[in-house]
Design an enzyme around this catalytic site. Structure first.
Site, PDB file in Angstrom:
ATOM      1  N   HIS A  63      48.555 -30.356   8.537  1.00 28.16           N
ATOM      2  CA  HIS A  63      49.895 -29.901   8.207  1.00 28.16           C
ATOM      3  C   HIS A  63      49.942 -28.385   8.262  1.00 28.16           C
ATOM      4  O   HIS A  63      48.909 -27.720   8.291  1.00 28.16           O
ATOM      5  CB  HIS A  63      50.389 -30.460   6.866  1.00 28.16           C
ATOM      6  CG  HIS A  63      49.728 -29.898   5.652  1.00 28.16           C
ATOM      7  ND1 HIS A  63      48.469 -30.268   5.216  1.00 28.16           N
ATOM      8  CD2 HIS A  63      50.160 -28.981   4.755  1.00 28.16           C
ATOM      9  CE1 HIS A  63      48.172 -29.611   4.102  1.00 28.16           C
ATOM     10  NE2 HIS A  63      49.172 -28.824   3.803  1.00 28.16           N
ATOM     11  N   HIS A 103      51.391 -24.588   6.932  1.00 30.01           N
ATOM     12  CA  HIS A 103      51.810 -23.826   5.758  1.00 30.01           C
ATOM     13  C   HIS A 103      52.682 -22.670   6.226  1.00 30.01           C
ATOM     14  O   HIS A 103      52.174 -21.641   6.647  1.00 30.01           O
ATOM     15  CB  HIS A 103      50.585 -23.269   5.005  1.00 30.01           C
ATOM     16  CG  HIS A 103      49.973 -24.227   4.048  1.00 30.01           C
ATOM     17  ND1 HIS A 103      48.938 -23.892   3.205  1.00 30.01           N
ATOM     18  CD2 HIS A 103      50.250 -25.526   3.792  1.00 30.01           C
ATOM     19  CE1 HIS A 103      48.607 -24.960   2.461  1.00 30.01           C
ATOM     20  NE2 HIS A 103      49.378 -25.957   2.815  1.00 30.01           N
ATOM     21  N   GLU A 124      57.852 -27.396   7.358  1.00 30.32           N
ATOM     22  CA  GLU A 124      56.460 -27.800   7.445  1.00 30.32           C
ATOM     23  C   GLU A 124      56.326 -28.982   8.394  1.00 30.32           C
ATOM     24  O   GLU A 124      57.189 -29.838   8.460  1.00 30.32           O
ATOM     25  CB  GLU A 124      55.951 -28.219   6.064  1.00 30.32           C
ATOM     26  CG  GLU A 124      54.475 -28.562   6.092  1.00 30.32           C
ATOM     27  CD  GLU A 124      54.005 -29.229   4.803  1.00 30.32           C
ATOM     28  OE1 GLU A 124      52.802 -29.307   4.595  1.00 30.32           O
ATOM     29  OE2 GLU A 124      54.849 -29.667   4.023  1.00 30.32           O
TER      30      GLU A 124
END
Ligand code: ZN
Length: 131
Positions: A70, A72, A25
């Protein structure tokens, strides 16, 4: 600050970094100039655990950010419980990019985790701002 949108170059950068970090990630903070998101502050040493990556994001003091970004790796573009908790702490715009990180594989959420629209703007930005 009223956010008008994100620079196309910055969004491309997010998707590129997400791709190159996969299957780990990637997480960073969003910074804006004149209401346009143009800067990503990437966290050093991103780990594969989503919770630890996002947690560290919000533990960085003295950094003004309009939100977070961020990836996934699991491709579901929906904030996790940990995401929601952290979204509520910093900023108004939170981008999640989902695998395979194509042009449409991202969404933006507000501090309550509700999906919001974010315009992608064609603006000129200096290359150094992305580094
Ligand atoms: Zn997440």
């Amino acid at each position: 600050m009223q956010i008008k949108g994100i620079a196309r170059e910055t969004l491309d950068f997010i998707l590129q970094v997400s791709k190159s970090t996969y299957p780990l990630e990637f997480a960073g903070l969003l910074q804006a100039k004149d209401g346009i998101i143009t800067d990503i502050l990437i966290l050093p040493g991103t780990e594969s655990s989503e919770v630890s990556a996002t947690l560290r994001l919000f533990m960085m003091p003295n950094i003004s950010a309009v939100g977070s970004v961020h990836s996934h790796p699991g491709s579901v573009i929906r904030p996790s419980k940990a995401d929601l908790r952290l979204f509520s702490k910093t900023g108004s715009h939170h981008i999640i990019a989902g695998h395979p990180y194509g042009p449409g594989n991202w969404k933006c959420f507000n501090g309550r985790g509700e999906e919001i629209s974010l315009d992608v703007l064609d603006v000129e930005i200096e290359d150094e701002e992305l580094l």
